[in-house]
Design a protein around this motif. Structure first.
Motif, PDB file in Angstrom:
ATOM      1  N   SER A 156       0.792  -1.222   0.000  1.00 12.57           N
ATOM      2  CA  SER A 156       0.000   0.000   0.000  1.00 12.57           C
ATOM      3  C   SER A 156       0.829   1.279   0.000  1.00 12.57           C
ATOM      4  N   LYS A 157       2.110   1.151   0.253  1.00 14.52           N
ATOM      5  CA  LYS A 157       2.947   2.353   0.414  1.00 14.52           C
ATOM      6  C   LYS A 157       2.297   3.314   1.416  1.00 14.52           C
ATOM      7  N   THR A 158       1.744   2.736   2.442  1.00 11.72           N
ATOM      8  CA  THR A 158       1.127   3.531   3.497  1.00 11.72           C
ATOM      9  C   THR A 158       1.692   3.074   4.837  1.00 11.72           C
ATOM     10  N   ILE A 159       1.961   4.046   5.701  1.00 13.96           N
ATOM     11  CA  ILE A 159       2.489   3.734   7.026  1.00 13.96           C
ATOM     12  C   ILE A 159       1.464   4.139   8.073  1.00 13.96           C
ATOM     13  N   GLY A 160       1.259   3.290   9.046  1.00 12.16           N
ATOM     14  CA  GLY A 160       0.334   3.602  10.122  1.00 12.16           C
ATOM     15  C   GLY A 160       1.090   4.139  11.332  1.00 12.16           C
ATOM     16  N   VAL A 161       0.480   5.088  12.014  1.00  6.01           N
ATOM     17  CA  VAL A 161       1.115   5.637  13.208  1.00  6.01           C
ATOM     18  C   VAL A 161       0.120   5.636  14.363  1.00  6.01           C
ATOM     19  N   VAL A 162       0.571   5.128  15.495  1.00  3.89           N
ATOM     20  CA  VAL A 162      -0.265   5.150  16.699  1.00  3.89           C
ATOM     21  C   VAL A 162       0.425   6.018  17.747  1.00  3.89           C
ATOM     22  N   VAL A 163      -0.233   7.075  18.156  1.00  2.00           N
ATOM     23  CA  VAL A 163       0.308   7.910  19.236  1.00  2.00           C
ATOM     24  C   VAL A 163      -0.743   8.009  20.326  1.00  2.00           C
ATOM     25  N   ALA A 164      -0.319   8.478  21.474  1.00  2.63           N
ATOM     26  CA  ALA A 164      -1.278   8.621  22.566  1.00  2.63           C
ATOM     27  C   ALA A 164      -2.264   9.732  22.228  1.00  2.63           C
ATOM     28  N   ASP A 165      -1.736  10.875  21.828  1.00  2.00           N
ATOM     29  CA  ASP A 165      -2.602  12.014  21.568  1.00  2.00           C
ATOM     30  C   ASP A 165      -1.870  13.019  20.705  1.00  2.00           C
ATOM     31  N   ILE A 166      -2.394  13.202  19.540  1.00  2.00           N
ATOM     32  CA  ILE A 166      -1.735  14.061  18.563  1.00  2.00           C
ATOM     33  C   ILE A 166      -1.702  15.508  19.019  1.00  2.00           C
ATOM     34  N   MET A 167      -2.561  15.869  19.967  1.00  2.00           N
ATOM     35  CA  MET A 167      -2.578  17.246  20.470  1.00  2.00           C
ATOM     36  C   MET A 167      -1.425  17.526  21.425  1.00  2.00           C
ATOM     37  N   ASN A 168      -0.898  16.460  21.985  1.00  2.00           N
ATOM     38  CA  ASN A 168       0.241  16.618  22.878  1.00  2.00           C
ATOM     39  C   ASN A 168       1.448  17.034  22.041  1.00  2.00           C
TER      40      ASN A 168
END
Lengths: 337, 337
Positions: free
Chosen positions: B60-72
């Motif tokens: 897919s040439k796509t990367i997934g990202v998991v963060v706690a909170d993008i607002m931080n």
DNA sequence: TTGAAAGCGCTACCAG
DNA sequence: CTGGTAGCGCTTTCAA
């Protein structure tokens, strides 16, 4: 190796059509086979392939977002709201940064289109006039567009705007209420639409209070800390320096506070400061900054809801939504003694 | 309506295979037909369908990202770096927020897998021990995993860690250098791995300077402003209150500064404060906060590069990368007089 | 209630 | 240098 419905079909001795039916709960399947298939799905930890599904359904259930800079707290908050609402409504989101650069923005759009996003949300920072928006109008022929914090007319374009004029009016009125008469404004880019609106609100508040407008109290900055510092320093050299200042965004307010402290003024004892945007950071600064809140969270939510309504057809969204600003009173303003 | 290679083929009187060849610059095509096709592509503003391409290429040439909170702000910076690097290497990124909640994290992972991401990056805030990471090890069987700001062993898992112990050591050593002897630490969650490392660095610095370690100078907070406020207040009631405090993140440092000012202490004149993470905001606070920088940008870049190396096979990435912390000296610390 | 099969847009292989 | 075609994993229509 990843399992497909084909594998499941083989394991359950049914056709792939039947498997598809139980996965999507569409069409009727006997309780017995349904259970069998569901058991297998669980057992092998089957993950449906959204890419294949998107291809046949001609619908990616993905939303694209273009912001100037995700690191900017103003945008972080919108993005977060968009992601949360997308989650609720069942969409994935792909986002990218334009840095307010036309070429980068076009690149972002291209990438999003290639990924077959069902709609694109632009969040703020693009008010460079009609020329700038020409390609948005084109884009909207391919895919619905939502503009957050900006207005653009056109087919398939939906806008969410904050009443900035009113926000400025309330901020300045509040300062007037506190007894201030020498009130300066450090505005955003000159000739930039939001700046014009803010200036209008500022003027209106003065007028209603019978305070004469003075050109020398109007400055223009670049939305960065430096802009606040530089301009407040100039303002404080006036014969009648302001006792209060309204800035077009919070970073400039912080710059102003920093410079004022450097010059030996106390905030708010000597000079009151009020910002715009009300970024999260304001709760941490000292003094806590009073600011005009644009409800970014509401804007982000609404943006996704508009697209969702469009896709499901359950409701016809309005072309333009207005969000009313709210004054967040904190510690950076004080009654003039 | 969206054009496909089929349309182009028809318009150019060639087969779709030929069209595909010129789009992907693979296989040989006569100059003449190449030009004809390219002209058509431009004319109709053809946008290749990445969904279809992903399906056949199984990539897919796509990367997934998991963060706690993008607002931080800590995560915003990593995400931004990831997006920029992904852009350079030709990937799209889908991100989501876990709020450090196990169920939400699993939901995120599911969503990313359904979207056939080629790899997943986890950024910080998940150091809850081995139990917490069990599902990461499973996940890594399906797709390569990069952990930013955390270490986990396992097949197909790559880690980027910051030497927090060293960061704490340098921070405290700096305070000692400035003549401080009564140095407190407001640490993160107790028994949380990063907290243990920071405490080790703190102890080591004291030891090397021959300053006895005192249990009463060690507090634990929750990484939020309140935690800083509450703990510093307790510390200042000690018989020998600290003259300097090191906090496990910047928000607690801000809380500490706020509380100190409230109690009538000046920062840094009376008490020096040093934080951890060095979020962007530190340049705007007053006083500008001295902090230990973890180079989030470098971490984000590296995370994408690791995946890219894995996908292209051009280089075998290491299992663990260590980023050295850097002390960002600003205005919140002063020599003890 | 089920299965067969067409086809979404594209790449890649094989023939010519 | 070019075309035909299989097939990626899935949904959906039509028949049975």
């Amino acid at each position: 190796m990843n399992y497909t419905i084909k594998d499941i079909a083989k394991m359950a001795n049914v056709s792939i059509a039947t498997v598809s039916r139980v996965i999507n709960e569409t069409g009727s399947v006997s309780k017995k086979t349904e259970k069998k298939i569901n058991d297998i799905i669980k057992e092998i930890h089957y993950v449906p392939n959204n890419v294949a599904r998107s291809l046949v359904k001609q619908n990616s259930k993905t939303i694209g977002v273009v912001v100037a800079d995700i690191m900017n707290p103003f945008y972080s908050e919108i993005i977060r709201a968009i992601q949360d609402q997308a989650d609720i409504d069942g969409y994935s989101v792909i986002s990218c940064n334009s840095d307010e650069d036309m070429d980068k923005e076009k690149q972002c759009i291209q990438m999003l289109l290639e990924n077959q996003v069902s709609g694109i949300i632009f969040a703020g920072g693009r008010g460079k006039g009609d020329y700038y928006n020409a390609h948005i109008v084109d884009l909207a022929q391919k895919v619905p567009v939502v503009l957050a914090d900006e207005y653009q007319s056109g087919d398939n374009i939906y806008s969410i705007v904050c009443n900035k004029s009113k926000g400025a009016f309330e901020a300045v009125s509040y300062l007037i209420e506190l007894g201030h008469k020498r009130i300066a404004i450090i505005n955003g880019y000159q000739e930039y639409k939001p700046s014009i609106e803010k200036l209008n609100g500022y003027k209106k508040a003065l007028k209603e209070a019978g305070i004469p407008f003075k050109e020398e109290y109007v400055k223009y900055g670049d939305y960065h800390v430096n802009g606040g510092e530089r301009n407040i320093k100039e303002l404080m050299t006036l014969d009648e320096p302001p006792t209060a200042v309204f800035t077009a965004n919070d970073l400039m307010a912080m710059g102003a506070i920093k410079a004022l402290k450097g010059l030996g003024y106390r905030v708010p004892a000597d000079v009151s400061v009020i910002g715009f945007d009300d970024i999260m950071m304001n709760e941490y600064t000292i003094p806590n900054l009073t600011s005009v809140r644009q409800e970014m969270t509401a804007q982000g939510q609404l943006a996704v809801q508009i697209l969702h309504q469009l896709f499901t057809g359950e409701k016809k969204p309005k072309k333009k939504y207005t969000i009313e600003p709210v004054l967040s009173k904190r510690d950076s303003c004080r009654r003039l003694i």
